[in-house]
Write an enzyme that holds these catalytic residues in place. Structure first.
Site, PDB file in Angstrom:
ATOM      1  N   SER A   1       0.858  -1.310  -0.001  1.00  0.00           N
ATOM      2  CA  SER A   1       0.129  -0.095   0.099  1.00  0.00           C
ATOM      3  C   SER A   1       0.828   1.288   0.016  1.00  0.00           C
ATOM      4  O   SER A   1       1.877   1.096   0.579  1.00  0.00           O
ATOM      5  CB  SER A   1      -1.030   0.069   1.169  1.00  0.00           C
ATOM      6  OG  SER A   1      -1.954  -0.988   1.388  1.00  0.00           O
TER       7      SER A   1
HETATM    8  N1  SAH Z   1      -0.508  -5.666   3.972  1.00  0.00           N
HETATM    9  C1  SAH Z   1       0.146  -5.699   2.615  1.00  0.00           C
HETATM   10  C2  SAH Z   1      -0.490  -5.066   1.327  1.00  0.00           C
HETATM   11  C3  SAH Z   1      -1.274  -6.370   0.984  1.00  0.00           C
HETATM   12  S1  SAH Z   1      -2.030  -6.405  -0.729  1.00  0.00           S
HETATM   13  C4  SAH Z   1       1.667  -4.671   2.784  1.00  0.00           C
HETATM   14  O1  SAH Z   1       1.950  -4.461   3.946  1.00  0.00           O
HETATM   15  O2  SAH Z   1       2.557  -5.364   1.773  1.00  0.00           O
HETATM   16  C5  SAH Z   1      -3.347  -7.424  -0.109  1.00  0.00           C
HETATM   17  C6  SAH Z   1      -2.970  -8.688   0.309  1.00  0.00           C
HETATM   18  O3  SAH Z   1      -4.129  -9.515   0.743  1.00  0.00           O
HETATM   19  C7  SAH Z   1      -2.471  -9.613  -0.873  1.00  0.00           C
HETATM   20  O4  SAH Z   1      -1.270 -10.234  -0.575  1.00  0.00           O
HETATM   21  C8  SAH Z   1      -3.478 -10.719  -0.767  1.00  0.00           C
HETATM   22  O5  SAH Z   1      -2.855 -11.768  -1.387  1.00  0.00           O
HETATM   23  C9  SAH Z   1      -4.210 -10.853   0.213  1.00  0.00           C
HETATM   24  N2  SAH Z   1      -5.295 -11.448   0.451  1.00  0.00           N
HETATM   25  C10 SAH Z   1      -6.505 -11.298  -0.244  1.00  0.00           C
HETATM   26  N3  SAH Z   1      -7.535 -12.013   0.143  1.00  0.00           N
HETATM   27  C11 SAH Z   1      -6.974 -12.429   1.458  1.00  0.00           C
HETATM   28  C12 SAH Z   1      -7.486 -13.522   2.335  1.00  0.00           C
HETATM   29  N4  SAH Z   1      -8.949 -13.779   2.316  1.00  0.00           N
HETATM   30  N5  SAH Z   1      -7.041 -13.794   3.263  1.00  0.00           N
HETATM   31  C13 SAH Z   1      -5.663 -13.472   3.545  1.00  0.00           C
HETATM   32  N6  SAH Z   1      -5.034 -12.600   2.346  1.00  0.00           N
HETATM   33  C14 SAH Z   1      -5.847 -12.170   1.623  1.00  0.00           C
END
Ligand code: SAH
Length: 222
Positions: A70
């Site tokens: 993000s």
């Molecule tokens: N917090 C992260 C940003 C993540 S982007 C950072 O600091 O880099 C969103 C993430 O959520 C992705 O990696 C995606 O694979 C994950 N995601 C999506 N649906 C999910 C679910 N149901 N359970 C766990 N992770 C999930």
């Protein structure tokens, strides 16, 4: 906790100071713990090599598998909204690069982070273990179901966009707990904060945002 940031340099430190000043403080983030954590964590250690020079820029970046780390301001806004105290136990859904988990882990006592994509789960775990974080716990799972075994949590942060608020997450929040989650359409959500108090839920809208999909039983279908 002894952290090992050997990949840091004066140049990156300077970029980080500018990021915190111009992108975060000047847009109204005040929580000193949030500002301090974001000054401290070398964000460039969480982005792919080919985006190293953009690590402190004012936008999200690709981290592989169609996912993103993000924008720094959004990380700050969400973290501040969680109103973390140092004894808090936090659940994060969407480990991704692990950057947000690192920020949370510097402020709160324990961070439980859940990721559904194996490659991202493995690389984030390896990275955060190598950097020396001892208070982050990882799970490869559908985070729309929460992490029942370690519930209830003082704070829950969802870092992917949901069609609606997953009920298990509200159920796994302590009384007095805060849940921050982007809710809305696939490419356009509102950042929602839910506070649980005496069995009641208060909902606040923190503004528009754009996240990748939350995919799961209580999220979007693949
Ligand atoms: N917090 C992260 C940003 C993540 S982007 C950072 O600091 O880099 C969103 C993430 O959520 C992705 O990696 C995606 O694979 C994950 N995601 C999506 N649906 C999910 C679910 N149901 N359970 C766990 N992770 C999930």
């Amino acid at each position: 906790m002894e952290l090992e940031f050997s990949g840091d340099t004066p140049r990156f430190k300077e970029l980080r100071e500018k990021m915190v000043k111009y992108q975060i403080q000047q847009r109204g983030i005040r929580d000193p713990n949030v500002l301090q954590a974001m000054l401290f964590v070398p964000r460039h250690l969480f982005v792919p090599e080919e985006h190293l020079n953009e690590a402190y820029d004012d936008h999200p970046l690709p981290i592989g598998k169609g996912q993103t780390i993000s924008q720094p301001y959004i990380v700050a806004l969400m973290t501040e909204a969680l109103e973390l105290k140092k004894e808090d136990k936090v659940l994060e859904i969407g480990t991704g690069s692990g950057y947000q988990a690192a920020i949370l882990a510097l402020i709160a006592k324990e961070v439980y982070t859940v990721e559904r994509i194996k490659e991202l789960y493995e690389s984030a775990k390896e990275r955060l273990d190598r950097l020396g974080f001892k208070n982050i716990f990882f799970k490869l799972f559908d985070g729309t179901l929460g992490w029942e075994d370690h519930s209830p949590f003082d704070a829950i942060l969802v870092t992917a966009g949901a069609p609606s608020v997953p009920t298990p997450l509200v159920n796994q929040l302590k009384d007095g707990g805060r849940l921050v989650i982007p809710v809305g359409e696939r490419h356009n959500q509102e950042l929602i904060k839910i506070t649980k108090k005496d069995g009641l839920q208060r909902t606040q809208n923190l503004g528009g945002c754009r996240f990748v999909d939350l995919v799961g039983v209580h999220g979007w279908k693949v």
